[in-house]
Design an enzyme around this catalytic site. Structure first.
Site, short mmCIF file in Angstrom:
data_model
loop_
_atom_site.label_atom_id
_atom_site.label_comp_id
_atom_site.label_asym_id
_atom_site.label_seq_id
_atom_site.Cartn_x
_atom_site.Cartn_y
_atom_site.Cartn_z
CG ASP A 15 34.73 -34.23 -21.71
OD1 ASP A 15 35.76 -34.86 -22.03
OD2 ASP A 15 33.58 -34.62 -22.02
CG ASN A 63 38.50 -41.48 -17.41
OD1 ASN A 63 38.48 -40.48 -16.72
ND2 ASN A 63 37.74 -41.56 -18.51
#
Ligand code: IPE
Ligand code: IPE
Ligand code: MG
Length: 242
Positions: A15, A63
């Protein structure tokens, strides 16, 4: 405090690509491109720490809600990675597996995934699992659905067991996850490996993913080795006893 060996299986929530780009005044996609370089560095470094299996979160089922251009950049990067790195993976004995749903992925990517998995299936020096279009809840539901299908098809339904359900998850066949790392300072699972995380250790690091590599992974492994793992018992167990 007992010191454990390992970890054999490390899973990483990669991330911070967007923030890495933002602080440099670059578009988010540049962060993703640098993120691929960090992935290559990390895959290369992992065996040096005795890691046998690395699972990385590349794209979540959530996502898809990102802007179309960003989603298409991420699709392009996986396409490139699984094509350009395939020879190296074959040469270096890396077995590649892709976890997650194939439905909904562009058909050429599905073909690339199948080819990469087939070409590396006999490799056993190191396993790289890329979670792509992956969501742990969906993975658990799909595993349960396999039991339902079995019962509906008239086959004698087997009892639902932890082992049986676990063996129907897309991560089946890999050793238990010992360590889950999340970069960028966030401290949540975001629907990653919910089942497999049952007795994993967690390490949260502030590094943004594009800055990741051997030294950051080494720090995470060091923290892991200082942890006491009890598995519900009263005494810490060393990795050798697991
Ligand atoms: C991680 O970086 C990569 C993916 C989720 C594909 P992000 O894109 O989430 O980066 P931040 O969290 O916005 O910094
Ligand atoms: C998780 O990161 C997914 C990947 C790393 C591929 P996100 O950045 O999408 O997670 P949230 O939205 O911050 O929880
Ligand atoms: Mg993020």
């Amino acid at each position: 405090m007992s010191v454990v060996d390992g970890p054999r299986h490390v899973a990483i929530i990669m991330d911070g690509n967007g923030r890495w780009a933002k602080i440099r005044g670059l578009p988010r996609v540049m962060g993703h491109r640098e993120g691929v370089k960090a992935l290559k560095r990390t895959v290369e470094a992992a065996p040096k720490f005795g890691i046998e299996c690395l699972t990385v979160f590349g794209f979540s089922t959530e996502n898809w809600s990102r802007p179309v251009a960003e989603v298409s950049e991420l699709m392009g990067l996986v396409r490139n990675y699984l094509t350009s790195d395939l020879d190296r993976m074959e040469r270096e004995g890396v077995r590649l597996k892709v976890l997650g749903r194939r439905d909904g992925l562009p058909s050429d990517i599905v073909q690339i995934i199948e080819r990469a998995e087939a070409r590396t299936v006999a490799n056993d020096r190191f396993v790289l699992q890329v979670a792509f279009n992956y969501g742990a809840r969906a993975d658990i539901v799909a595993a349960a659905q396999r039991y339902v299908d079995q019962a509906l098809s008239g086959e004698a339904p087997s009892a639902l067991t932890e082992e049986g359900l676990g063996s129907r998850l897309s991560s089946s066949g890999s050793p238990d996850v010992d360590l889950i790392i999340r970069t960028s300072g966030e401290q949540r699972l975001s629907n990653f490996l919910l089942w497999e995380a049952a007795y994993a250790e967690f390490v949260f690091q502030d590094d943004l993913w594009p800055d990741y590599g051997e030294s950051a992974l080494g720090r995470a492994v060091e923290l892991f080795r200082r942890r006491e793992r009890r598995f519900g018992g009263v005494e810490a167990r060393t990795a050798a006893a697991i």
